[in-house]
Write an enzyme that holds these catalytic residues in place. Structure first.
Site, mmCIF file in Angstrom:
data_model
loop_
_atom_site.group_PDB
_atom_site.id
_atom_site.type_symbol
_atom_site.label_atom_id
_atom_site.label_comp_id
_atom_site.label_asym_id
_atom_site.label_seq_id
_atom_site.Cartn_x
_atom_site.Cartn_y
_atom_site.Cartn_z
ATOM 1 N N LYS A 8 1.119 11.613 8.249
ATOM 2 C CA LYS A 8 0.607 12.391 7.114
ATOM 3 C C LYS A 8 -0.728 13.017 7.482
ATOM 4 C CE LYS A 8 -2.935 9.687 5.310
ATOM 5 N NZ LYS A 8 -4.078 9.797 6.146
ATOM 6 N N ASP A 135 -2.265 3.767 1.647
ATOM 7 C CA ASP A 135 -1.480 4.980 1.894
ATOM 8 C C ASP A 135 0.028 4.741 1.769
ATOM 9 O OD1 ASP A 135 -3.816 6.286 2.448
ATOM 10 O OD2 ASP A 135 -3.563 6.316 4.625
#
Ligand code: C5P
Length: 294
Positions: A8, A135
């Site tokens: 990401k 996350d």
């Protein structure tokens, strides 16, 4: 079964303040890109859980987020008898702000929920993930999302218009996340082009990725630039090479530029490789509605 687990990028990262639990409230757009690890999963009806990674800087067994996620999942489902062997082929660099470990954990929660036939809803997988790492809730749904809170509030976004090509640059050092959060200077600004852009994204649920790259702000950049002068040089090289915007992912150290033209991104990668940096050309991973890819 083999599944992909994507890196990401943080398309901007604002730190809003420190919370009572010691974590920080954040504001960011998270974007999955097609730099991926592979997870090879064999379900073990005998009940053993084993996790093996193919790189020395990634732990095997209970020290790996994949192990912790799989274990938390079977406990939440009250099925401690379930087992699996997970072998991880790593490509996402560690300590780079690319969320590789969190992505592996999110991917294994989805895959084992299916393979173990547990049928837990995605929101519950995200909640289990939040206990593993900040996350991980994003990684369960992936794609593109506005992420707030500690990382647990995830609003999936629809991409409108063309998607950029991202050039990721490894500056040759890594950053320890806890150190970065402990050292960051929190500026309480509620205005500015990036915040205004995020407010409009929050209201519409849509994002035109090419439109806001030049407004992207990462509150950790001043800290990392002060320590590593090469960061500013890499960002300038990306911009001089045609990037619409250049920034850093997470707390660092991976830097990236967003390009509207893949060929210009490729030329920029050659320039940075000639300067001695390792680069990766990536495109966004789309997962409409936040659904895992097939
Ligand atoms: O949750 P995760 O394990 O990724 O967090 C690593 C460290 O980063 C935490 O121990 C904390 O110091 C810091 N952190 C934070 N606020 C967040 C996410 C991480 O302070 N929202």
């Amino acid at each position: 079964m083999t599944i992909h687990s994507y890196a990401k990028l943080n398309l901007g990262l604002k730190v809003l303040g420190k919370r009572a639990d010691g974590f920080h409230d954040l504001l960011s757009i998270f974007q999955e890109v097609d730099l991926q690890d592979d997870l090879h999963i064999d379900v073990d009806p005998g009940g053993d859980l084993s996790v093996i990674a193919d790189r020395d800087d990634v732990p095997d067994g209970p020290g790996n987020l994949v192990y912790r996620a799989a274990d938390a999942l079977r406990l939440r489902a009250k099925r401690p008898d379930l087992g699996a062997l997970v072998r991880i082929t790593k490509r996402i660099p560690s300590g780079g702000g690319l969320g590789g470990g969190s992505s592996n954990a999110g991917a294994v929660l989805c895959a084992l929920n299916h393979a173990w036939n547990l049928r837990l809803p995605e929101a519950e997988l995200a909640a289990i993930g939040g206990e593993i790492g900040s996350d991980v809730p994003f990684s369960v749904g992936g794609g593109t999302a506005l992420v707030t809170g500690r990382g647990e509030e995830v609003q999936p976004l629809k991409i409108v218009g063309d998607s950029p090509t991202y050039l990721l640059v490894d500056p040759g050092f890594s950053v320890e996340t806890a150190w970065a959060f402990g050292s960051v200077n929190i500026k309480l600004t509620s205005e500015g082009p990036y915040i205004r852009f995020l407010n409009s994204v929050r209201a519409s649920g849509e994002v035109a990725l090419l439109d806001f790259l030049e407004t992207v702000e990462n509150d950790f950049l001043p800290l990392i630039c002060a320590r590593y002068p090469s960061v500013q040089r890499i960002l300038s090289t990306l911009e001089d090479s045609g990037a619409l915007g250049a920034s850093m992912s997470g707390t660092g150290a991976t830097l990236y530029g967003g390009f509207s033209d893949p060929q210009i991104a490729e030329q920029a990668s050659l320039i940075l490789e000639r300067l001695g940096y390792v680069t990766h050309l990536c495109t966004p991973v789309r997962r409409p509605g936040g659904q895992p890819d097939p």
